[in-house]
Design an enzyme around this catalytic site. Structure first.
Site, short mmCIF file in Angstrom:
data_model
loop_
_atom_site.label_atom_id
_atom_site.label_comp_id
_atom_site.label_asym_id
_atom_site.label_seq_id
_atom_site.Cartn_x
_atom_site.Cartn_y
_atom_site.Cartn_z
N HIS A 1 10.99 35.16 14.13
CA HIS A 1 11.42 33.91 13.50
C HIS A 1 12.94 33.77 13.55
CE1 HIS A 1 11.64 30.53 10.74
NE2 HIS A 1 12.45 31.22 9.96
N GLU B 1 7.12 26.84 5.91
CA GLU B 1 7.37 28.21 6.32
C GLU B 1 6.27 29.06 5.68
OE1 GLU B 1 11.52 29.23 5.55
OE2 GLU B 1 12.05 28.32 7.47
N ASP C 1 7.27 27.94 1.92
CA ASP C 1 8.65 27.52 1.65
C ASP C 1 8.90 26.21 2.42
OD1 ASP C 1 11.38 27.44 1.12
OD2 ASP C 1 11.88 28.89 2.69
N GLN D 1 18.77 20.82 5.92
CA GLN D 1 19.19 22.22 6.09
C GLN D 1 20.26 22.35 7.18
OE1 GLN D 1 15.94 24.77 7.27
NE2 GLN D 1 17.21 26.61 7.39
N THR E 1 9.79 33.43 6.82
CA THR E 1 8.72 32.96 7.70
C THR E 1 8.13 34.10 8.51
OG1 THR E 1 9.88 30.88 7.93
CG2 THR E 1 8.16 31.33 9.54
CA CA Z 1 11.95 30.73 4.01
#
Ligand code: CA
Length: 391
Positions: free
Chosen positions: A113, A180, A214, A221, A325
């Site tokens: 990830h 996530e 999440d 972001q 993740t």
């Molecule tokens: Ca996360």
């Protein structure tokens, strides 16, 4: 009195016995275990007021020996004659957040990830992993009050973003809303300030695990995260499953982590860093689109907790730290849609539609299973959430 008929090959047999909080018809929330499709009230089953409580925090705070003893008592009592007043069925209860969440930290423990996000967020950098990644479990501090139980609607967040083509920042509902798929680890016993938890003592503190989604607004972001990390792109909501699977139920799921090279610093070093062989599935509008393997996670939960406290930070009963993740090496093992669709370049077919990010009305469900004792499999239930339109 009554006896419970539960199939021996189900995901909620004697090898599991997770902890949750339920209520019936508007009554007070109370602690229960799940046995098959039954919700069994623990204050009644065990004749113990510890469980006449709206969260499992009071029980967790009693420490690991109590966790072991109570688990044995439950296993012995649920198979015998029990008071009918202790027993409910899943369809007649409301499940609540099982813990009072104290503090919340989110890690970033999957090498796959982290490397995929590195390539997507920093395409010009030839090295997708940042220099610190293999030396410490990278994390950020999140917002505990935004953690909600499975089934809670997720309102699309508003926020500030600036795409590559935008001359100035704009404000509005996120257009890149993502998931996530993670595990969350529940801290059951506190530790004092200036008393770090060594890796080998982590099991005295980690009570159990939940599924953790999440929810992430990638556009918010991407604009906000430099240089202090994620904040509003994450802090609007995270969904957990209602049943906390005890670490004691996950003994058969323990496996070594992938080889850690370079060797971590002494405070993170373990003779045999342990991971967990947990198979996660991500359903998008009823269709499984990914199967992330927790077995591929680089850092052990014990290392995450040791790192979290190594500077002397205290922990509290009910602290929650999430894994980050979960992604495996293959495309169909990626636990976030930004990775699965490669930033939108490779849309996924969801029930006949080409999809990239979440639309209003979409529903995502995380599920997971793991090896249990005696060749069984145990389940984590589900972490379910539907996207509601922005306010
Ligand atoms: Ca996360």
């Amino acid at each position: 009195m009554t006896t419970l008929e539960v199939p021996t090959d189900g995901l909620f047999g004697l090898a599991n016995l997770p902890y949750g909080v339920y209520s019936v018809s508007g009554g007070q929330p109370r602690v229960a275990t799940r046995y098959g499709d039954y919700v069994v009230d623990l204050a009644v089953l065990l004749d113990d007021d510890t469980f006449d409580s709206p969260s499992i925090n009071r029980f967790m705070a009693q420490g690991r020996q109590r966790w072991v003893d109570v688990r044995e008592q439950i296993a012995s009592l649920v198979t015998g004659d029990i008071l009918a007043a202790a027993v409910h069925t899943l369809d007649e209860v409301t499940l609540h957040l099982p813990i009072e969440v104290a503090d919340y930290v989110d890690f970033y423990a999957s090498q796959y990830h982290a490397a995929n996000l590195g390539k997507l967020f920093r395409p010009d950098n030839p090295e997708p992993l940042l220099p610190n990644w293999k030396h410490l479990p990278v994390s950020y501090h999140g917002r505990s009050s935004s953690i909600v139980v499975s089934g809670t609607g997720i309102v699309r967040p508003n926020g500030q973003r600036k795409g590559p083509m935008d001359p100035v920042p704009v404000f509005g509902p996120s257009t890149r809303l993502d998931i996530e798929a993670e595990l969350g680890f529940v801290v059951g016993t506190e530790s004092a300030m200036a008393e770090p938890i060594p890796v080998e003592e982590a099991e005295n503190h980690i009570f159990g695990a939940v599924l953790f989604n999440d929810w992430s607004a990638r556009d918010i972001q991407a604009w906000e995260y430099v240089p202090l990390g994620p904040h509003l792109g994450k802090s609007f909501a995270s969904t957990i499953s209602p049943w906390v699977v005890p670490l004691l139920a996950l003994q058969a799921a323990r496996i070594p982590t992938p080889t850690q090279n370079p060797e971590p610093l002494p405070y993170l070093r373990m003779d045999e860093p342990w991971g967990l062989d947990i198979d996660v599935a991500v359903e998008w509008n009823g269709q499984v689109v990914s199967r992330p393997p927790y077995a591929a996670m680089y850092w052990s939960p014990a290392q995450m907790l040791a790192h979290l406290t190594v500077n002397g930070a205290p922990t509290s009963v009910g602290d929650l730290f999430a894994s980050g993740t979960i992604s495996g090496p293959r495309k169909e093992q990626r636990g976030a849609f930004i990775e699965l669709t490669w930033g939108g370049a490779e849309p996924v077919n969801v029930a006949g539609e080409r999809r990239i990010f979440l639309e209003d009305g979409d529903e995502v469900v995380l599920t997971a299973t793991a090896p249990g004792a005696d060749g069984t499999r145990i389940g984590f239930g589900e972490a379910r959430g539907r996207i509601l339109s922005a306010t």
